[in-house]
Structure formats: C-alpha cells, structure tokens
Design an enzyme around this catalytic site. Structure first.
Site, short mmCIF file in Angstrom:
data_model
loop_
_atom_site.label_atom_id
_atom_site.label_comp_id
_atom_site.label_asym_id
_atom_site.label_seq_id
_atom_site.Cartn_x
_atom_site.Cartn_y
_atom_site.Cartn_z
N CYS A 1 0.16 -22.68 -21.83
CA CYS A 1 -1.34 -22.97 -22.02
C CYS A 1 -1.57 -24.17 -22.94
CB CYS A 1 -2.09 -21.69 -22.63
SG CYS A 1 -1.42 -20.76 -23.57
N ASP A 2 -0.66 -25.19 -22.36
CA ASP A 2 -0.84 -26.35 -23.34
C ASP A 2 -1.39 -27.68 -22.54
OD1 ASP A 2 0.22 -29.06 -24.47
OD2 ASP A 2 1.62 -27.79 -25.65
#
Ligand SMILES: *Cc1c(COP(=O)(O)O)cnc(C)c1O
Length: 655
Positions: free
Chosen positions: A504-505
C-alpha cells in the site's frame, strides 16, 4: 487505440506492440494461438508456452507470483559470450584468449553460481568477487585452474588470506588493489604465509560513460587507483623486487553502458596503461575490462539508458581490435582478455510471472440531462462545458472544467455542497475529460497541456506482486523492464493500463513501459474476464533484482522455479523453492513466530473470558491465525473459484 478494434487482431501485431523480437534475444516468441513461448534453442523450433508452465506449477501447488528461471537461457548467454569473443579473436588473429568471469554480486543465488561453474567449465569461465562472503561462495564452486578468480573490493586480513590460499591451491586468483593501503597488508600476509601473490591493479579511467551508472567511472570514481597511486605502488613493489607479481590491469566503467564509443575509449585508455605497466617491468598477461555490456531492455538498439547501440559481435570485435592495436604498437604479447559481464549473462534467465487481481477504471457514468435549480452554479457551469465541447474549444473546455471542479471541491470543504452534489460534479468532470481524450487524436496539433489527458483514463491493473521485492530497480532508479501478457496475444488488447502492486505504497506501481520510440506511459492490456485469470510477465529480471529486493509491507521472496527445456520440447521442473511464509518474514524483522502466536492466543483467550467469542470460535480464530502464519505472503488466488462471487481474480469493480 480505437482504430485498432476495427481490424482483425493478429499475433503479428502483438509481436510488434510488445516488441518481443526487439528485446527477447531470440529466446521468446508468440505462438499462433496467442501464447508467449520460450525458444531456448534459436532456430530449432522448440517452443514451450509459458501458460503451460504456469499450469504445471499450479498442479504442483505453487501459486503466483513466481520467479521462473530458465536454465537454458543462462547456458545460452554464457556460450554466446564466449563464442562471440572466440570469433572476434579468430577473425582478427589475436593471440591471447578470452577468459570471462561472472561477477557474483549480479545474482548470488546458489543455483546461478552452480550453473555457471557447470556450463562455464568448458570455456574456463571464472568468477569476480567483491567481498569475503562472495569469495567464500565462489570458492565452493571453483574447480577449473584455468578459470580466473578476480578478487575486487576492500580487503581485510581474512579476505587476503583466503585469496592467497586460493593461489596456493593452484587457482588463477588475482588480488586486485582497490586502494594503495591494501598493498602493505597483502605483502605482509604473503610473506607470513609464504605464498606469492598474483596482484591486479584497478585504475580509474578518465572516460565518463553515459547511462545511469556514469559516475562509477572517471577521475572522481570511488574505486580504483589514481595515476599517482599507481606509480607509488610500482615503486613499492620494485623496492621489494616483486614487480613480477603484478599480472593484471582492471577497470570497470559502470553497468549498462549504452554507447559503444564510451567502451572503445575506455578500453583504449586502459590498454595504454597496461602497456605502461609492462614497460615498468610488471609481468602482466591479463587485461580485465570489467562489466558494462548492456542489455537492450527496450529493444530500441539506441544509446538510450535502457538500451545499447551495439551488438554483442560489435562489442567483442571492438574490444579485441582496440586492445590489439595498442599492444602491437608497443610490441607486447597479446594479453588474455577478461570481461566481467554480469547483467548480460543473467538478465534473460529469470522471468517474474504474476496475475492480475483486480482492475479499476474510471467509470463511464451517465451525465444528467438537467440539474436542480438549487445545485451550485459551478455544477451548472460544468454541465454547460460538457454540452458545448467541440474540437475547436478543447483547451478552453479543459481549463474551465478544472476551474469548476476546483470550485466544487472548495464548496465541499466549506460545507456548502453535499456529497451527492460533489459526486455529480465529479461525474460531469470526468465525462468532459473523457470526451477531450476521445477528440484529441482528431486534432492536428494538440496543445501540449492536453498531452496527458488520456493518462487520466488509464485503467489500473492491480497485480499480485511487490515492485519493492521483485523489481526494485523499477522503483529505485526508474529502470524499464519489458512487461507483457503471456496469453491472449491473438486478441486485441483494448485497455490502456498502468500497474499497481499490492503494497500500500503510492510508489508501488509501474507506469513507464518500454517503447522503441522512448517511454510509454500506459501499457496495452486485455480486458480481464470475470473469474478468468490474467497473467503478465516481467522479463529480463535475472540481473540485480533478487538481492536488492526488500520486505516492503512484509511481502517476502516469491516462489522460485527452475525449468530446463529439452531438445525434444519437453521440460523438467528442476527445482522449486517455496517463497517466504508470513512467519519467515516476521522472523526477518526480529519477531519470534512462536511468541507472536502465544501473544495472540492470550488475546483470544481474553475474548473467551469476556464472553465476546465462544471457545469454538476461539478454536476457529486460532486456526485461521496459524494458517495465515504458515501461508505465502502474496495473495492465494484461485482457491475459491468454485464460488465465482468470491474468486480472487474478482475483477468486479468497473467491469
Ligand atoms: C557490478 C560490477 C560488474 C558487473 O557489471 P555488469 O554491467 O552487470 O556486467 C563487473 N565488475 C565490477 C567490478 C562490478 O562492480
């Protein structure tokens, strides 16, 4: 894009679109039924479709993502390198030999070193090491006394002792001086152990090459000796009558040198230095030209950073020619030529295969015909922009749409419009953008401000992999790798996509793609069908990616599978390595999996005690937790496919 749909799609068009023949080195081709195949013996007709390998893996219980290693391609690249140098040497009547070495840092996996010692043996292929650990790894596979072992990197006493012992055991091992201060220690240890060292001198060449690693060479390079330091070294050795120990000159221009001219210039300069060392009385005999042989990742055959403007044949010919011209001028015997090609040796060997989990795309929602009197003026204006859009006023409409959209955002922040009104304005805004993107190709000279609108319409394909773990250079230095579907290549790819990974970057994405005319911002992909897997491959990932990868969001090593393709077209799964489990990656960051389980057991027990869950529920919860700990860090897909609603190729949104 749209016009493509009108004609019948053919696999030839996929070959061209994805550039398979440009970057594939002859090792990949598309089959008539639209699958990407591996052709390990160029010209021999053997072709193994990648989807059949994926099925084979799944039957064995190994899920994607998987790093597929194709042993034949490693063998083929080593042979190609040696055969190419051999032809150049023969054609030019050069009297030295080519002695390639494999730089261990490029891919240190045990199977790579093992394969190189096996296939490289008949070519006397050796190793280049840059640390004690790499030396220890290389020594466990080195057998051939004619193969070179080049010891680079900063050295302490243990490193030096080990290298000296390798000399003693009869290996062609060179201790290359990276810093002047290493020399006294080497001489000291050589005396103490009674072993004559074979010394190499690493120089800084003044040539600055283009490409990403430009600064690893040149006067300011952090590696190698300056000319004044070389003179000091010679004086010190002469004083001890040990000039005959100096047998090798080394330089390394950096990796992925796209321009042959830079290579030629550096080789010339280094050979001049070689001749000077010989004149000073050094024994010499070996000229080590380092790495730098580039891989044509984008297939453009240019001096662009992800390409190279030369063929392997030109590389070899230019090197041999240039070395020969200079040493002949000085009446010196032709040295054995060493190169330390890592990238070009292993890049083709590995392919990362992964599946698409979901697709999100800007929805094509219906724009309202009329609005409410009470709706803010900005929405009314937006609708007017939408209705008045034409080829003549694209730029103006674009500016206006952004202006009114921003007004609506402002109103929302101030509490002066509702969620529904805001949503309505977003719908109209995106409809305007879509219309602009659709009309843009009709314009003769599209305004540069509108160049990127189609990007706003790209679909996002969510992929079951981590860029940080598997393609770290794509994230860190914007490296381009060829990426393409491995099936459905007889169908028209109707979507324009960017890829997102499952970390989740916001950096966990791929939005630059190879193109022979530069860089593409979107990749053409097929629409994904519900509950039908869609497989992509990232190619040429055998060099540097594996050990640089990190544990972002605790996604660990992927499953790894090696295959060997036989001449009759059958293939064997040689080795399967299961990727990291959740427990593995937790232990890398100092968690103790047993303790983790124990802690959670206490939490669950507390739940029972306070009546939130029953003892049976506790049992189920603990079982799920333990299963999670043992499981793959990536998404297990396809297990739930008997229930289409729940299948994780899901692909529900926007489809
Ligand atoms: C990294 C490195 C190499 C490998 O270079 P490639 O461009 O991958 O072939 C060779 N020699 C030295 C000294 C290196 O540091």
């Amino acid at each position: 894009m749209r016009s493509r749909n009108l004609e019948k799609w053919t696999v030839e068009r996929s070959v061209e679109l994805y550039g398979v023949d440009n970057w594939g080195g002859g090792y990949f081709k598309i089959t008539p039924d639209g699958k990407l195949g591996i052709t390990p013996f160029p010209g021999k007709g053997v072709c193994v479709p990648i989807p059949s390998i994926i099925s084979g893996l799944q039957e064995r219980g190994l899920g994607l993502p998987v790093l597929l290693r194709i042993e034949n391609l490693l063998d083929a690249q080593i042979s190609l390198l040696h055969d190419s140098f051999a032809s150049a040497i023969k054609a030019l009547q050069y009297s030295g030999e080519f002695r390639g070495v494999y730089p261990v840092k490029v891919n240190q996996q045990q199977q790579v070193l093992e394969e190189i010692s096996k296939v490289g043996d008949r070519y006397n292929h050796g190793y280049e090491v840059g640390s004690k650990a790499e030396l220890i790894a290389a020594l466990s596979f080195l057998k051939n006394p004619k193969a070179c072992l080049v010891c680079n990197g900063y050295k302490d006493r243990d490193y030096i002792d080990l290298a000296l012992y390798a000399c003693k055991m009869g290996f062609l091992c060179f201790l290359v001086l990276e810093m002047p201060s290493e020399l006294p220690l080497i001489l000291d240890r050589a005396k103490a152990l009674g072993i004559k060292p074979r010394i190499g001198v690493r120089i800084k060449v003044s040539t600055q090459a283009g490409g990403h690693w430009a600064e690893s060479a040149g006067d300011l390079s952090i590696f190698g000796l300056s000319t004044a330091e070389v003179v000091d070294v010679l004086d010190l050795l002469r004083g001890q009558s040990m000039l005959d120990c100096v047998q090798l000159l080394h330089f390394h221009l950096g990796s992925q040198i796209p321009n042959i001219r830079d290579i030629r210039t550096a080789v010339h300069e280094a050979t001049r230095m070689y001749a000077e060392l010989a004149k000073e009385g050094c024994a010499m005999g070996f000229l080590d030209l380092g790495g730098g042989l580039a891989v044509d990742y984008d297939g453009s055959h240019t001096n662009y950073a992800s390409s190279r403007n030369y063929s392997l044949e030109e590389y070899c010919t230019d090197i041999v020619e240039s070395v020969m011209a200079t040493v002949d001028e000085h009446d010196l015997p032709h040295p054995h030529i060493i190169t330390e090609s890592g990238r070009a040796t292993v890049a083709y060997y590995s392919v990362l295969l992964f599946n698409v989990l979901d697709v999100s795309r800007l929805e094509n929602r219906t724009v309202p015909q009329t609005l409410d009197e009470e709706d803010p003026e900005a929405i009314h204006n937006l609708l007017e922009v939408y209705n008045s859009l034409s080829l003549k006023n694209l730029q103006e409409c674009y500016n206006d749409a952004i202006y009114y959209r921003d007004q609506m955002r402002q109103l929302f922040r101030l509490g002066q419009c509702s969620l529904r009104q805001r949503a309505m304005s977003d719908t109209i805004f995106w409809a305007v953008i879509r219309n602009i993107a659709e009309k843009l190709p009709e314009m003769k000279n599209p305004p540069s401000a509108l160049k990127d609108v189609d990007l706003a319409l790209a679909s996002i394909y969510y992929c079951n992999m981590s860029v940080f773990q598997s393609l770290p250079d794509a994230w860190a230095i914007g490296h381009l790798f060829p990426i393409m579907p491995v099936h459905r290549l007889d169908e028209c790819p109707e979507e324009q996509a960017i890829l997102a990974d499952i970390t989740c970057d916001s950096d966990g994405k791929l939005d630059s793609f190879i193109d022979i005319h530069g860089v593409k911002r979107v990749l053409e992909l097929h629409s994904v069908k519900p509950c039908e897997p869609y497989y992509l491959g990232a190619f040429l990932v055998g060099a540097y990616q594996e050990t640089l990868g990190d544990l972002h969001n605790l996604f660990g090593d992927t499953n790894v599978v090696s295959v060997r393709i036989n001449e009759d077209g059958t293939y064997d799964f040689i080795r399967e390595l299961e990727g990291d489990s959740v427990a593995d990656v937790l232990s890398y960051v100092e968690f103790e999996p047993k303790q983790v389980l124990e802690n959670f057991r206490k939490v669950a027990e507390q739940g029972v005690r306070t009546g939130k869950i029953s003892p049976q529920e506790r049992f189920m919860i603990m079982r799920a937790y333990e299963r999670g700990m043992r499981g793959y860090t990536y998404l297990n897909v396809g297990r739930d496919c008997d229930n289409p609603d729940a299948c994780a190729t899901g692909l529900t949104s926007g489809l």
